[in-house]
Design an enzyme around this catalytic site. Structure first.
Site, PDB file in Angstrom:
ATOM      1  N   ASP A  74       0.844  -1.066  -0.136  1.00 10.17           N
ATOM      2  CA  ASP A  74      -0.054   0.095   0.162  1.00 10.17           C
ATOM      3  C   ASP A  74       0.831   1.105  -0.182  1.00 10.17           C
ATOM      4  O   ASP A  74       2.101   1.228   0.154  1.00 10.17           O
ATOM      5  CB  ASP A  74      -1.070   0.121   1.071  1.00 10.17           C
ATOM      6  CG  ASP A  74      -1.814  -1.032   1.117  1.00 10.17           C
ATOM      7  OD1 ASP A  74      -2.331  -1.434   0.038  1.00 10.17           O
ATOM      8  OD2 ASP A  74      -2.526  -1.515   2.248  1.00 10.17           O
ATOM      9  N   TYR A 159       6.808  -9.809   7.048  1.00  7.98           N
ATOM     10  CA  TYR A 159       6.695  -8.314   7.477  1.00  7.98           C
ATOM     11  C   TYR A 159       7.218  -8.102   8.843  1.00  7.98           C
ATOM     12  O   TYR A 159       6.928  -8.795   9.544  1.00  7.98           O
ATOM     13  CB  TYR A 159       5.290  -7.920   7.252  1.00  7.98           C
ATOM     14  CG  TYR A 159       4.636  -7.526   5.909  1.00  7.98           C
ATOM     15  CD1 TYR A 159       5.035  -6.398   5.083  1.00  7.98           C
ATOM     16  CD2 TYR A 159       3.970  -8.648   5.213  1.00  7.98           C
ATOM     17  CE1 TYR A 159       4.244  -6.184   4.018  1.00  7.98           C
ATOM     18  CE2 TYR A 159       3.726  -8.521   3.935  1.00  7.98           C
ATOM     19  CZ  TYR A 159       3.726  -7.276   3.061  1.00  7.98           C
ATOM     20  OH  TYR A 159       3.082  -7.044   2.050  1.00  7.98           O
TER      21      TYR A 159
END
Length: 316
Positions: A74, A159
Site C-alpha cells: 500500500d 513483514y
C-alpha cells in the site's frame, strides 16, 4: 519453515510450438522506500513503485514492459525484499549481454539501476516533482527456475512493523520508518494479545475485503519484542496477507499495549470475524515487506498451480 528462499538459474529455454524459443523469465529482487509513492500497483495519474520500475525497464528493453509482483504494498509501505518477474524474448535476453557476452542478468541489474536514477531524478524534476534518486533499488536479477511465478509460487511473506514509543523516545530521523506512539507501551501485554493469531483463520475482522477474494490466511509466526535500541518490532509471517491485515493487527496490539483494551480483546475480535469501527489502523510508514519465501526449485510450478487453483475456487 520454508524449504528455500532462492532459485538458481534455469536450464536453457525449450523450443516453442512454432520453433521459437520460449520466453526467458527473470526474477528481480527489489527494495524501496514507499514513502514517496502511492503504493506498488500502477495507477493512472499516480506515482507508484511499479510505474517507476516498469518505466525504467521499458527504456532499457526498448518496449513496454509489464511485471508480476509477489505482493502489492500500500501507499507509504516499504520493501526490503520484494520480488517480481518479467518475461523477455530469447533475443532480448541475449542482447543484454552485448558483444562482450557479459552475464545478461548482471547487465540488467546495473543498467536498470542507472535508468531508475534518471526516472526518479531528472524525469521527476521535469514534471515538477521532487527528485528521489535511490528510493528504489534493484538488488539482483537472475534467470528464473522453471515454473517460477513471483506471485503464485510464493509460500510465505514476512513483514516487520516498527514502533517508537515513550520508552524509546521520539527520534525525528526515524519518523518515515516507524510509528511514534507517545505512551510507553506494555510489550508483554502486546505479545500476549497476538498469541491467538498464528494458524489458519478468517481475518475478516482485520482486513478490508476485496470482491472475489477470501480473508482466510495461514499465519505461521508472530512475535512482538523490544529491540536493544528501544524500538518495538512486530514480526509476522503468513502464506499471504489481505488488504490492511498487518496494520490492523498492529493497531489492535497497540491498543492493548496502551492499556485501552485487555490482552484477550484481540483474540475476541479475531473470533468475531466482523469489521468494526473500534479497530485502529496503524500508519503505513512503520511497515516493511522483509522477504518473500519460495519452495525448492522442483516444487515451484506445483506451488503456482496449487495457488491458482485455490484462488479460482473462491466464491464470486
Amino acid at each position: 519453515m520454508p524449504e528455500s528462499t532462492t532459485s538458481s538459474h534455469a536450464s536453457a529455454s525449450a523450443e516453442g510450438g512454432q520453433g521459437e524459443p520460449r520466453p526467458v523469465r527473470l526474477r528481480i529482487d527489489v527494495s524501496y522506500d514507499g514513502g514517496p509513492f502511492d503504493g506498488w500497483a500502477r495507477q493512472p495519474g499516480r506515482e507508484t513503485v511499479q510505474g517507476a520500475v516498469e518505466d525504467a525497464l521499458s527504456i532499457l528493453i526498448r518496449r513496454e514492459v509489464r511485471t508480476v509482483v509477489a505482493g502489492r504494498t500500500d501507499a507509504g509501505v516499504h520493501a526490503r525484499g520484494q520480488v517480481l518477474h518479467l518475461d523477455l524474448t530469447d533475443r532480448e535476453w541475449k542482447q543484454l549481454g552485448g558483444a562482450r557476452a557479459e552475464d545478461p542478468a548482471a547487465v540488467l541489474t546495473r543498467r536498470a539501476n542507472g535508468v531508475l536514477a534518471r526516472v526518479l531524478g531528472t524525469e521527476r524534476k521535469q514534471r515538477g516533482l521532487p527528485e528521489i534518486p535511490g528510493a528504489i533499488v534493484i538488488r539482483s536479477s537472475q534467470r528464473a527456475a522453471e515454473g517460477f511465478d513471483a506471485r503464485f509460487s510464493a509460500i510465505a511473506r514476512r513483514y516487520t512493523y516498527r514502533i517508537r514509543d515513550g520508552a524509546a523516545g521520539h527520534d525525528p530521523l526515524t519518523r518515515t520508518s516507524t510509528w511514534w506512539v507517545r505512551e510507553t507501551l506494555d510489550v508483554e501485554a502486546m505479545s500476549a494479545a497476538v498469541a491467538p493469531v498464528p494458524g489458519l483463520h478468517d481475518f475478516l475482522s482485520f482486513c478490508k475485503p476485496r470482491a472475489g477474494s477470501t480473508t482466510v490466511r495461514d499465519v505461521r509466526e508472530i512475535a512482538v519484542e523490544r529491540t536493544a535500541g528501544g524500538l518495538i518490532e512486530l514480526r509476522i509471517e503468513a502464506d499471504a496477507f489481505c488488504h490492511n491485515m498487518v496494520r490492523a493487527i498492529v493497531g489492535a496490539a497497540v491498543r492493548v499495549g496502551k492499556g485501552e483494551r485487555p490482552a484477550g480483546w484481540l483474540g475476541q475480535r479475531l473470533a468475531e470475524r466482523e469489521r468494526s469501527s473500534d479497530m485502529l489502523l496503524a500508519p503505513p510508514q512503520g511497515l516493511v515487506l522483509e522477504q518473500v519465501l519460495y519452495p525448492a526449485e522442483a516444487r515451484l510450478a506445483e506451488r503456482a498451480e496449487q495457488t491458482r487453483a485455490r484462488r479460482s475456487e473462491l466464491p464470486a
